[in-house]
Design a protein around this motif. Structure first.
Motif, mmCIF file in Angstrom:
data_model
loop_
_atom_site.group_PDB
_atom_site.id
_atom_site.type_symbol
_atom_site.label_atom_id
_atom_site.label_comp_id
_atom_site.label_asym_id
_atom_site.label_seq_id
_atom_site.Cartn_x
_atom_site.Cartn_y
_atom_site.Cartn_z
ATOM 1 N N TYR A 234 0.835 -1.208 0.000
ATOM 2 C CA TYR A 234 0.000 0.000 0.000
ATOM 3 C C TYR A 234 0.867 1.254 0.000
ATOM 4 C CZ TYR A 234 1.073 0.174 5.017
ATOM 5 O OH TYR A 234 1.724 0.233 6.226
ATOM 6 N N LYS A 235 0.223 2.378 -0.228
ATOM 7 C CA LYS A 235 0.888 3.678 -0.206
ATOM 8 C C LYS A 235 0.419 4.410 1.050
ATOM 9 C CE LYS A 235 2.372 6.785 -3.817
ATOM 10 N NZ LYS A 235 2.092 7.343 -5.133
ATOM 11 N N ASP A 236 1.377 4.894 1.847
ATOM 12 C CA ASP A 236 0.998 5.584 3.086
ATOM 13 C C ASP A 236 0.618 7.047 2.817
ATOM 14 O OD1 ASP A 236 3.379 7.077 2.936
ATOM 15 O OD2 ASP A 236 4.410 5.884 4.453
ATOM 16 N N GLU B 280 4.753 7.170 0.503
ATOM 17 C CA GLU B 280 5.727 6.087 0.387
ATOM 18 C C GLU B 280 5.012 4.741 0.292
ATOM 19 O OE1 GLU B 280 9.851 7.424 2.318
ATOM 20 O OE2 GLU B 280 8.395 6.730 3.788
ATOM 21 N N PHE B 281 5.686 3.801 -0.338
ATOM 22 C CA PHE B 281 5.163 2.448 -0.473
ATOM 23 C C PHE B 281 5.605 1.631 0.735
ATOM 24 C CE2 PHE B 281 5.317 4.117 -4.736
ATOM 25 C CZ PHE B 281 4.093 3.721 -5.258
ATOM 26 N N ARG B 282 4.701 0.861 1.261
ATOM 27 C CA ARG B 282 4.964 -0.006 2.413
ATOM 28 C C ARG B 282 4.242 -1.329 2.204
ATOM 29 N NH1 ARG B 282 6.738 2.717 7.084
ATOM 30 N NH2 ARG B 282 6.816 4.971 6.794
ATOM 31 N N PHE B 283 4.643 -2.306 2.985
ATOM 32 C CA PHE B 283 3.893 -3.557 2.994
ATOM 33 C C PHE B 283 3.796 -4.073 4.416
ATOM 34 C CE2 PHE B 283 8.299 -4.794 2.095
ATOM 35 C CZ PHE B 283 8.530 -5.797 3.017
ATOM 36 N N ARG B 284 2.766 -4.851 4.625
ATOM 37 C CA ARG B 284 2.626 -5.559 5.895
ATOM 38 C C ARG B 284 2.349 -7.017 5.561
ATOM 39 N NH1 ARG B 284 -1.183 -1.478 6.825
ATOM 40 N NH2 ARG B 284 -2.859 -1.798 5.371
ATOM 41 N N LYS C 291 10.443 4.761 -1.424
ATOM 42 C CA LYS C 291 10.048 5.801 -2.382
ATOM 43 C C LYS C 291 9.476 5.195 -3.660
ATOM 44 C CE LYS C 291 12.447 9.555 -0.486
ATOM 45 N NZ LYS C 291 11.554 9.794 0.606
ATOM 46 N N ALA C 292 10.001 4.039 -4.072
ATOM 47 C CA ALA C 292 9.567 3.397 -5.313
ATOM 48 C C ALA C 292 8.821 2.093 -5.023
ATOM 49 C CB ALA C 292 10.776 3.108 -6.205
ATOM 50 N N LYS C 293 7.776 1.855 -5.785
ATOM 51 C CA LYS C 293 6.995 0.627 -5.633
ATOM 52 C C LYS C 293 7.867 -0.604 -5.870
ATOM 53 C CE LYS C 293 2.801 -1.606 -7.339
ATOM 54 N NZ LYS C 293 1.640 -1.456 -8.231
ATOM 55 N N ALA C 294 8.754 -0.539 -6.861
ATOM 56 C CA ALA C 294 9.622 -1.669 -7.166
ATOM 57 C C ALA C 294 10.513 -2.025 -5.974
ATOM 58 C CB ALA C 294 10.470 -1.381 -8.401
ATOM 59 N N SER C 295 10.926 -1.027 -5.221
ATOM 60 C CA SER C 295 11.753 -1.281 -4.036
ATOM 61 C C SER C 295 10.949 -2.015 -2.967
ATOM 62 C CB SER C 295 12.295 0.025 -3.473
ATOM 63 O OG SER C 295 13.134 0.662 -4.405
ATOM 64 N N ALA D 105 2.575 -17.188 0.333
ATOM 65 C CA ALA D 105 1.893 -15.891 0.453
ATOM 66 C C ALA D 105 1.860 -15.161 -0.895
ATOM 67 C CB ALA D 105 2.582 -15.023 1.499
ATOM 68 N N LYS D 106 0.724 -14.602 -1.194
ATOM 69 C CA LYS D 106 0.536 -13.766 -2.381
ATOM 70 C C LYS D 106 0.593 -12.301 -1.959
ATOM 71 C CE LYS D 106 -0.560 -17.313 -5.013
ATOM 72 N NZ LYS D 106 0.503 -17.966 -5.696
ATOM 73 N N THR D 107 0.697 -11.417 -2.925
ATOM 74 C CA THR D 107 0.706 -9.989 -2.645
ATOM 75 C C THR D 107 -0.613 -9.374 -3.081
ATOM 76 O OG1 THR D 107 3.093 -9.856 -2.909
ATOM 77 C CG2 THR D 107 1.878 -7.804 -3.105
ATOM 78 N N ASP D 108 -1.249 -8.687 -2.133
ATOM 79 C CA ASP D 108 -2.472 -7.930 -2.402
ATOM 80 C C ASP D 108 -2.043 -6.491 -2.637
ATOM 81 O OD1 ASP D 108 -4.950 -6.704 -2.434
ATOM 82 O OD2 ASP D 108 -5.394 -7.093 -0.328
ATOM 83 N N ASP D 109 -1.986 -6.081 -3.913
ATOM 84 C CA ASP D 109 -1.539 -4.749 -4.282
ATOM 85 C C ASP D 109 -2.683 -3.759 -4.117
ATOM 86 O OD1 ASP D 109 -0.569 -2.424 -5.446
ATOM 87 O OD2 ASP D 109 0.328 -3.447 -7.161
#
Length: 110
Positions: free
Chosen positions: A8-10, A14-18, A34-38, A104-108
């Motif tokens: 998700y984007k905060d 910035e892009f983050r994941f949990r 800063k980047a989604k790819a990161s 685990a899959k990624t929920d974008d």
């Protein structure tokens, strides 16, 4: 049961994941990228490193609560936990990370 990564984007942009366990409980969160790819690379790094016990660092905070950090091979923190009442709780949380990443899959959500 496999968990999932929520990307998700905060509020700061910035892009983050949990990482959520199969029961939906959050077991770890990332720093901001800063980047989604990161952030996506961070998810892959968690998957790669989660099974290695030596990658976890356990600490007691100033408030007496325990938490863990999962580190990549370069020593960078890639996932941080919530606070636990004691060290055994933090260690159980780390084991939950190992179980959750398996399949685990990624929920974008960006």
């Amino acid at each position: 049961m496999a968990g999932k990564f929520e990307l998700y984007k905060d509020k700061g942009g910035e892009f983050r994941f949990r990482l959520k366990a199969g029961n939906g409980e959050a077991v770890g969160a990332s720093e901001g990228y800063k980047a989604k790819a990161s952030a996506e690379n961070g998810i892959e790094s968690v998957k790669k490193n989660a099974a290695e016990e030596g990658r976890y660092e356990y600490k007691e905070g100033k408030n007496g609560k325990w938490y863990f950090n999962l580190k990549a091979s370069n020593g960078q923190v890639i996932l941080s936990s919530q606070a636990y009442a004691d060290e055994s709780g933090a260690k159980a949380g780390a084991k939950a990370v190992g179980r959750a990443v398996d399949g685990a899959k990624t929920d974008d959500q960006t």
